[in-house]
Design an enzyme around this catalytic site. Structure first.
Site: not given
Length: 404
Positions: A189, A373, A343
């Site tokens: 991320s 995610h 995502d």
């Protein structure tokens, strides 16, 4: 009486937190995720947590960010007597080092891990399971970087700490039993953002060993277009909803949330920037198969001069690594990119993959067709919380590392 009062307060807190929960965007869990009921339940608890954090912030008990940090810090690590773990500092930066007790080699692989959390939460403690897992499965020396967090330490302090840690590790690798030519940097991320930015910052350093590889796990890489196919298709898919992405991102760089709707439209991109970035960022570079779930081209908005000047720092490659110059991209090390179908950040990874490959950089790409995610992080908590797609992604990363 005290017990009844405590129960009453807990129930009241829960009711109010649920009210704040319903202020947050609602989720839509696609049936393409085979474990969609589990994800929906997980999203409910996460959104409830955000609601409770908002409540505590509004009544002045604890800031929203500090509450989220406390929750993540309470995640219990796995016990493992096979590992030797120690806390150190690389210059001013806190790190935790993991290595197998049974390994005596001085030529081991080194992995520098930058955790996620949008620069505001996440910690060494929260990523204990991830780092222990990578250490055990690959017999590597793993270094988790405890970089400073915003808002106490404004952006780009997070990048500066990660770069400091990387330089120190490259210089002192042999002190930790690591071959300097086998150092890999990795992050998920926003940690993937930091990984990409650090790798770019190191390409012209002739006084340091070259990185062996970089691993980017569903990274955020650009702020030019928030209407790419993945943003449209996965706008309401947990865990990282589209609105939450920008809310957290703007808080990270200490900007007013009032500009959010204009940024969503693209009014923050000047005409000059749009012309420059259109060769790197845009739906035309996303393969057709990723548009089959629906995509509607967005009209080109009129830029706001005031807004363009306000958000200028967001176009820095430290924040948006996809916007680095070609001369930098061409020098990057071998790369592993993991993307997830469900995502909002999927297309950031696809666009970076294309740029790297266009410049001759070797890319190993792992796409999780049922992934979302955060799926890798959750996979480390067993069958109850974990998802099969996450376990598959972790296996692919381990296999890649074993070749380094």
């Amino acid at each position: 009486m005290e017990i009844l009062l405590a129960i009453f307060l807990c129930v009241l807190t829960g009711i109010v937190a649920i009210a704040f929960y319903y202020e947050h965007p609602k989720a839509e869990v696609p049936h393409g995720i085979s474990e969609h009921q589990k994800l929906y339940v997980l999203h409910y608890f996460i959104n409830f947590g955000f609601g409770l954090a908002t409540l505590l912030d509004k009544v002045g008990i604890m800031s929203e960010i500090h509450f989220l940090r406390v929750v993540m810090a309470t995640i219990p690590p796995l016990k493992d007597t096979r590992l030797h773990i120690k806390d150190l500092r690389f210059e001013r930066v806190k790190v935790r080092i993991y290595q197998l007790k049974t390994s005596n080699s001085n030529q081991r692989r080194g992995i520098l891990y930058f955790h996620g959390g949008v620069g505001q939460f996440g910690s060494i403690q929260a990523y204990e399971r991830m780092c222990r897992y990578l250490c055990r499965k690959t017999n590597s020396v793993v270094v988790c970087v405890g970089y400073r967090l915003a808002p106490e330490h404004p952006f780009p302090a997070q990048f500066e700490d990660c770069l400091t840690a990387a330089i120190h590790f490259l210089r002192t690798a042999q002190d930790h039993g690591v071959d300097p030519s086998r150092i890999v940097i990795c992050g998920d991320s926003s940690g993937g953002t930091l990984t990409a930015a650090v790798a770019q910052a190191l390409v012209n350093r002739r006084d340091l060993p070259k990185l062996r590889a970089q691993i980017l796990i569903y990274p955020f890489l650009q702020c030019v277009d928030f209407n790419l196919p993945s943003y449209q298709q996965n706008e309401r898919v947990p865990i990282l909803l589209k609105r939450r992405t920008l809310v957290l991102g703007l808080k990270y760089v200490n900007m007013d949330l009032g500009i959010m709707e204009e940024v969503f439209k693209g009014c923050h991109v000047s005409e000059d920037r749009r012309l420059k970035y259109q060769k790197w960022v845009g739906p035309d570079y996303i393969p057709h198969e990723f548009k089959t779930r629906g995509y509607k081209p967005s009209p080109t908005p009129l830029p706001s001069k005031e807004l363009c000047e306000l958000v200028e720092s967001m176009f820095d490659p430290v924040f948006s690594p996809l916007l680095a110059e070609d001369s930098v991209i061409a020098q990057l090390p071998e790369t592993f990119i993991l993307t997830c179908e469900f995502d909002v950040l999927r297309d950031d990874g696809l666009l970076y993959k294309k740029r790297l490959e266009d410049h001759g950089v070797k890319v190993t790409w792992c796409h999780l067709q049922e992934g979302f995610h955060g799926t890798l992080f959750l996979a480390l908590f067993g069958r109850v919380i974990g998802f099969r797609s996450g376990a598959k992604g972790l296996e692919k990363i381990v296999n890649f590392l074993r070749l380094m």
